[in-house]
Scaffold this motif. Structure first.
Motif, PDB file in Angstrom:
ATOM      1  N   THR A 184       0.821  -1.211   0.000  1.00  0.00           N
ATOM      2  CA  THR A 184       0.000   0.000   0.000  1.00  0.00           C
ATOM      3  C   THR A 184       0.854   1.260   0.000  1.00  0.00           C
ATOM      4  O   THR A 184       1.758   1.412   0.843  1.00  0.00           O
ATOM      5  N   PHE A 185       0.564   2.168  -0.909  1.00  0.00           N
ATOM      6  CA  PHE A 185       1.249   3.462  -0.971  1.00  0.00           C
ATOM      7  C   PHE A 185       1.044   4.200   0.356  1.00  0.00           C
ATOM      8  O   PHE A 185      -0.059   4.197   0.903  1.00  0.00           O
ATOM      9  N   PRO A 186       2.097   4.847   0.903  1.00  0.00           N
ATOM     10  CA  PRO A 186       2.030   5.422   2.256  1.00  0.00           C
ATOM     11  C   PRO A 186       0.842   6.340   2.523  1.00  0.00           C
ATOM     12  O   PRO A 186       0.259   6.315   3.622  1.00  0.00           O
ATOM     13  N   LYS A 187       0.418   7.153   1.565  1.00  0.00           N
ATOM     14  CA  LYS A 187      -0.681   8.095   1.820  1.00  0.00           C
ATOM     15  C   LYS A 187      -2.000   7.385   2.103  1.00  0.00           C
ATOM     16  O   LYS A 187      -2.892   7.957   2.734  1.00  0.00           O
ATOM     17  N   TYR A 188      -2.130   6.125   1.660  1.00  0.00           N
ATOM     18  CA  TYR A 188      -3.374   5.392   1.909  1.00  0.00           C
ATOM     19  C   TYR A 188      -3.314   4.552   3.189  1.00  0.00           C
ATOM     20  O   TYR A 188      -4.296   3.893   3.538  1.00  0.00           O
ATOM     21  N   LEU A 189      -2.161   4.597   3.884  1.00  0.00           N
ATOM     22  CA  LEU A 189      -2.037   3.937   5.186  1.00  0.00           C
ATOM     23  C   LEU A 189      -2.336   4.888   6.331  1.00  0.00           C
ATOM     24  O   LEU A 189      -2.428   4.468   7.485  1.00  0.00           O
ATOM     25  N   ASP A 194     -11.589   8.866  11.315  1.00  0.00           N
ATOM     26  CA  ASP A 194     -11.730   7.797  12.309  1.00  0.00           C
ATOM     27  C   ASP A 194     -11.657   6.403  11.703  1.00  0.00           C
ATOM     28  O   ASP A 194     -12.048   5.414  12.333  1.00  0.00           O
ATOM     29  N   ARG A 195     -11.172   6.304  10.474  1.00  0.00           N
ATOM     30  CA  ARG A 195     -10.941   4.999   9.865  1.00  0.00           C
ATOM     31  C   ARG A 195      -9.451   4.692   9.910  1.00  0.00           C
ATOM     32  O   ARG A 195      -8.614   5.589   9.892  1.00  0.00           O
ATOM     33  N   GLN A 196      -9.149   3.426   9.898  1.00  0.00           N
ATOM     34  CA  GLN A 196      -7.761   3.009  10.065  1.00  0.00           C
ATOM     35  C   GLN A 196      -6.892   3.398   8.882  1.00  0.00           C
ATOM     36  O   GLN A 196      -5.722   3.747   9.041  1.00  0.00           O
ATOM     37  N   TYR A 197      -7.482   3.369   7.683  1.00  0.00           N
ATOM     38  CA  TYR A 197      -6.711   3.652   6.472  1.00  0.00           C
ATOM     39  C   TYR A 197      -7.425   4.678   5.596  1.00  0.00           C
ATOM     40  O   TYR A 197      -8.599   5.013   5.824  1.00  0.00           O
ATOM     41  N   GLY A 198      -6.708   5.144   4.572  1.00  0.00           N
ATOM     42  CA  GLY A 198      -7.284   6.079   3.617  1.00  0.00           C
ATOM     43  C   GLY A 198      -7.932   5.396   2.442  1.00  0.00           C
ATOM     44  O   GLY A 198      -8.179   6.032   1.410  1.00  0.00           O
ATOM     45  N   PRO A 246      -7.041  14.577   4.326  1.00  0.00           N
ATOM     46  CA  PRO A 246      -6.999  15.876   3.648  1.00  0.00           C
ATOM     47  C   PRO A 246      -6.127  16.910   4.350  1.00  0.00           C
ATOM     48  O   PRO A 246      -5.706  17.882   3.735  1.00  0.00           O
ATOM     49  N   THR A 247      -5.852  16.697   5.630  1.00  0.00           N
ATOM     50  CA  THR A 247      -4.971  17.613   6.351  1.00  0.00           C
ATOM     51  C   THR A 247      -3.535  17.482   5.873  1.00  0.00           C
ATOM     52  O   THR A 247      -2.796  18.474   5.780  1.00  0.00           O
ATOM     53  N   LEU A 248      -3.148  16.259   5.517  1.00  0.00           N
ATOM     54  CA  LEU A 248      -1.780  15.997   5.078  1.00  0.00           C
ATOM     55  C   LEU A 248      -1.628  16.068   3.565  1.00  0.00           C
ATOM     56  O   LEU A 248      -0.572  16.449   3.059  1.00  0.00           O
ATOM     57  N   TYR A 249      -2.672  15.700   2.849  1.00  0.00           N
ATOM     58  CA  TYR A 249      -2.588  15.620   1.389  1.00  0.00           C
ATOM     59  C   TYR A 249      -3.638  16.547   0.775  1.00  0.00           C
ATOM     60  O   TYR A 249      -4.764  16.154   0.482  1.00  0.00           O
TER      61      TYR A 249
END
Length: 270
Positions: A184-189, A194-198, A246-249
């Protein structure tokens, strides 16, 4: 669950149309039709503002539509009292379904990119199946009465409305199950909402705004052809199954939306 929700929405629409036809003898006239065409889904897959992403992440949509025609009364086979509203507006009810396959396109998955991240993006696949039920108010700048009276005439329109949608998403990778640093690409981890992944493989429901522009062509006294270009904006960023934090990306902060070009056939009930 998807099958049950589809059957529920379909049943509601059929009941609405049957009820409208039964009541037609007591009031306004009705129209029913079918639509189909390609859907271009603007999602979190691929590079932002990349043309190939928008063109290749596309699918197909189909639908059943129903109209209330305010200009004609079925009970007497006569026109209603002439007012601007009666001669320029119709109310459209719709049940539609679209499905889109997703893949990452653009600079970061180009053949010359050989990093693990590029391999992870190239291996990632997704899809989203969306069932919509809603209404639109269509405005015809030209007279509806004049359009109805002439075979071969055009009836351009614009519309605005809202829809309630049920969506079912999938996100997979040919490298293995998503959710690990190897696949998994880091941005989707990164956790999101409140969900574990993106990324998500869950179903959900969402409201949307729909606007369109199109035209009818009077094919016969009781039938029209229609072309319609629609813009639909969902009040959620999970409809495609991806939502990087969305805060990071910042490049992925917008909600999902789509453009649907459809062709339809409409029949006037009497």
């Amino acid at each position: 669950m998807l099958r049950n929700n589809w059957l529920t929405l379909c049943s509601l629409f059929i009941l609405l149309v049957i009820s409208s036809k039964i009541n037609a003898q007591f009031g306004l006239s009705h129209e029913i039709g079918v639509i189909a065409g390609p859907v271009a889904f603007q999602s979190d897959y691929g590079e932002r503002y990349d043309l190939s992403t928008n063109l290749k992440n596309s699918g197909i949509g189909i639908g059943i539509i129903h109209y209330l025609n305010f200009s004609y009364k079925a009970e007497c086979n006569c026109y209603t009292p002439e007012t601007y509203f009666n001669d320029h507006f119709k109310l459209r009810t719709e049940l539609s379904y679209n499905k889109t396959e997703f893949k990452h396109h653009g600079e970061w998955v180009a053949p010359d990119k050989t990093s693990l991240g590029a391999d992870q993006l190239r291996a990632m696949r997704g899809n989203s199946a969306v069932t919509n039920l809603g209404v639109q108010l269509e405005y015809f700048p030209l007279s509806i009465r004049d359009f109805t009276a002439r075979i071969g005439s055009l009836g351009p329109f614009i519309s605005l409305g809202g829809q309630f949608s049920y969506y079912n998403t999938e996100a997979t990778s040919s490298l293995g199950p998503l959710g690990t640093p190897l696949t998994t690409f880091p941005k989707y981890l990164t956790p999101t909402d409140d969900r574990q992944y993106g990324f998500s493989t869950e179903s959900g429901s969402v409201w949307s705004i729909v606007t369109s522009v199109g035209t009818r062509y009077k094919l016969a006294p009781l039938s029209d052809l229609m072309v319609d270009l629609r813009f639909q904006y969902y009040f959620s960023d999970w409809v495609d199954g991806l939502k990087p934090n969305p805060t990071l990306y910042k490049e992925n902060k917008a909600n999902d939306w789509l453009v649907w070009f459809n062709v339809g056939y409409i029949y006037y009930l009497q």
